[in-house]
Design an enzyme around this catalytic site. Sequence first.
Site, PDB file in Angstrom:
ATOM      1  N   ASP A 134      -5.599  -4.023 -17.607  1.00 40.71           N
ATOM      2  CA  ASP A 134      -4.715  -3.434 -18.178  1.00 40.71           C
ATOM      3  C   ASP A 134      -5.061  -2.719 -19.511  1.00 40.71           C
ATOM      4  O   ASP A 134      -4.025  -2.301 -20.481  1.00 40.71           O
ATOM      5  CB  ASP A 134      -3.307  -3.955 -18.235  1.00 40.71           C
ATOM      6  CG  ASP A 134      -2.760  -4.428 -16.670  1.00 40.71           C
ATOM      7  OD1 ASP A 134      -2.870  -3.597 -15.808  1.00 40.71           O
ATOM      8  OD2 ASP A 134      -1.971  -5.356 -16.784  1.00 40.71           O
ATOM      9  N   ILE A 180     -11.531  -6.504 -12.217  1.00 40.06           N
ATOM     10  CA  ILE A 180     -12.561  -5.799 -11.833  1.00 40.06           C
ATOM     11  C   ILE A 180     -13.777  -6.419 -12.746  1.00 40.06           C
ATOM     12  O   ILE A 180     -13.768  -6.299 -13.753  1.00 40.06           O
ATOM     13  CB  ILE A 180     -12.371  -4.299 -11.986  1.00 40.06           C
ATOM     14  CG1 ILE A 180     -11.369  -3.652 -11.158  1.00 40.06           C
ATOM     15  CG2 ILE A 180     -13.580  -3.553 -11.809  1.00 40.06           C
ATOM     16  CD1 ILE A 180     -11.310  -3.970  -9.673  1.00 40.06           C
ATOM     17  N   GLY A 210       0.995  -1.315   0.085  1.00 43.20           N
ATOM     18  CA  GLY A 210      -0.015  -0.151   0.126  1.00 43.20           C
ATOM     19  C   GLY A 210       0.830   1.160   0.039  1.00 43.20           C
ATOM     20  O   GLY A 210       0.373   2.398   0.432  1.00 43.20           O
ATOM     21  N   SER A 211       2.088   1.020  -0.545  1.00 39.08           N
ATOM     22  CA  SER A 211       2.881   2.692  -0.662  1.00 39.08           C
ATOM     23  C   SER A 211       2.215   3.617  -1.380  1.00 39.08           C
ATOM     24  O   SER A 211       2.154   4.511  -1.137  1.00 39.08           O
ATOM     25  CB  SER A 211       4.316   2.271  -0.996  1.00 39.08           C
ATOM     26  OG  SER A 211       4.551   1.968  -2.269  1.00 39.08           O
ATOM     27  N   ASN A 212       1.555   3.075  -2.555  1.00 37.50           N
ATOM     28  CA  ASN A 212       0.883   4.259  -3.440  1.00 37.50           C
ATOM     29  C   ASN A 212      -0.464   4.796  -2.650  1.00 37.50           C
ATOM     30  O   ASN A 212      -0.753   5.815  -2.840  1.00 37.50           O
ATOM     31  CB  ASN A 212       0.456   3.464  -4.702  1.00 37.50           C
ATOM     32  CG  ASN A 212       1.740   3.594  -5.528  1.00 37.50           C
ATOM     33  OD1 ASN A 212       2.025   4.496  -6.095  1.00 37.50           O
ATOM     34  ND2 ASN A 212       2.261   2.195  -5.720  1.00 37.50           N
ATOM     35  N   LEU A 260      -4.745  -6.717  -7.244  1.00 37.53           N
ATOM     36  CA  LEU A 260      -4.570  -7.683  -8.102  1.00 37.53           C
ATOM     37  C   LEU A 260      -5.786  -8.631  -8.729  1.00 37.53           C
ATOM     38  O   LEU A 260      -5.383  -9.578  -9.555  1.00 37.53           O
ATOM     39  CB  LEU A 260      -3.325  -8.653  -7.731  1.00 37.53           C
ATOM     40  CG  LEU A 260      -2.365  -8.101  -7.207  1.00 37.53           C
ATOM     41  CD1 LEU A 260      -1.164  -8.994  -6.747  1.00 37.53           C
ATOM     42  CD2 LEU A 260      -1.600  -7.203  -8.495  1.00 37.53           C
ATOM     43  N   GLU A 284       5.741   6.507  -9.564  1.00 39.34           N
ATOM     44  CA  GLU A 284       4.571   6.230  -9.093  1.00 39.34           C
ATOM     45  C   GLU A 284       4.028   7.269  -8.058  1.00 39.34           C
ATOM     46  O   GLU A 284       3.335   7.907  -7.915  1.00 39.34           O
ATOM     47  CB  GLU A 284       4.344   4.824  -8.643  1.00 39.34           C
ATOM     48  CG  GLU A 284       4.260   3.858  -9.827  1.00 39.34           C
ATOM     49  CD  GLU A 284       3.850   2.467  -9.342  1.00 39.34           C
ATOM     50  OE1 GLU A 284       3.389   1.657 -10.287  1.00 39.34           O
ATOM     51  OE2 GLU A 284       4.141   2.046  -8.184  1.00 39.34           O
ATOM     52  N   HIS A 343      -0.365   0.986 -13.148  1.00 40.78           N
ATOM     53  CA  HIS A 343       0.462   0.045 -13.677  1.00 40.78           C
ATOM     54  C   HIS A 343       2.070   0.136 -13.784  1.00 40.78           C
ATOM     55  O   HIS A 343       2.330   1.182 -14.230  1.00 40.78           O
ATOM     56  CB  HIS A 343      -0.097  -0.647 -14.836  1.00 40.78           C
ATOM     57  CG  HIS A 343       0.367  -1.906 -15.224  1.00 40.78           C
ATOM     58  ND1 HIS A 343       0.170  -3.083 -15.010  1.00 40.78           N
ATOM     59  CD2 HIS A 343       1.545  -2.197 -16.311  1.00 40.78           C
ATOM     60  CE1 HIS A 343       0.836  -4.157 -15.579  1.00 40.78           C
ATOM     61  NE2 HIS A 343       1.833  -3.370 -16.376  1.00 40.78           N
ATOM     62  N   ASN A 367      -6.429   2.741 -12.507  1.00 40.57           N
ATOM     63  CA  ASN A 367      -5.399   1.708 -12.313  1.00 40.57           C
ATOM     64  C   ASN A 367      -4.210   2.402 -12.474  1.00 40.57           C
ATOM     65  O   ASN A 367      -3.962   3.261 -13.455  1.00 40.57           O
ATOM     66  CB  ASN A 367      -5.484   0.406 -12.841  1.00 40.57           C
ATOM     67  CG  ASN A 367      -4.425  -0.374 -12.578  1.00 40.57           C
ATOM     68  OD1 ASN A 367      -4.426  -0.799 -11.404  1.00 40.57           O
ATOM     69  ND2 ASN A 367      -3.636  -1.141 -13.502  1.00 40.57           N
TER      70      ASN A 367
END
Length: 189
Positions: free
Chosen positions: A145, A88, A13-15, A85, A174, A104, A102
């Site tokens: 994607d 959807i 969850g760093s983003n 991951l 990111e 990527h 998203n």
Amino acid sequence: MEHKLCIFASGTGSNAQKIINYFRERHDVAVDLIVTNKPTAGVLDIARQEGIDSHILGKGELASQDFLERLQSRETSLIILAGFLRLIPSTLTQAYPKRIINIHPALLPKFGGKGMYGMHVHQAVKDYGEKQSGITIHYVNEHYDEGAVIFQASFDVFASDSPQDIANKGRVLEHGYFGMVVDGILSSL
Ligand code: GAR
């Protein structure tokens, strides 16, 4: 609150943390809910520390009417996949057209699709001898994607770079851009 964000994440969850930080001082935008498919995901610790509601998906729940109604009841403006991951389902893509995005860790359409996540992507970039890689932020449809690209940024890959070096360069981009790009999308809603 003008915009409530829902972050879906499966990993550390760093983003997600960067998005939370980006909007921390804003009165018009808030991260309202964090959803994960993994009970051990680090992103749940972030939710706890930040005092943000979280939800762990049960089996089959992602495509259920109940889950859709849960999101709708929270008046979610934008669903942000930050290392999520699972595919959807169309229940969500239809209910949230152009409202699911998203991030990527490669320059789509290269190195995308099922199984292309995390270090698998960076290993493939290395194996193919790519001279550049980067990040892509895109709208989400029912295929991995494939939705329309919103933003890309790239960096050089050197022959001496390991997959981890490539991952690190991508992560910097990111973390640097994700919040800003989300902000731009919100202002166009
Ligand atoms: C990010 O690098 C993101 O681009 C990637 O997972 C990582 C999550 O890291 N997503 C994919 O590979 C999706 N196909 P984080 O949990 O530290 O934010």
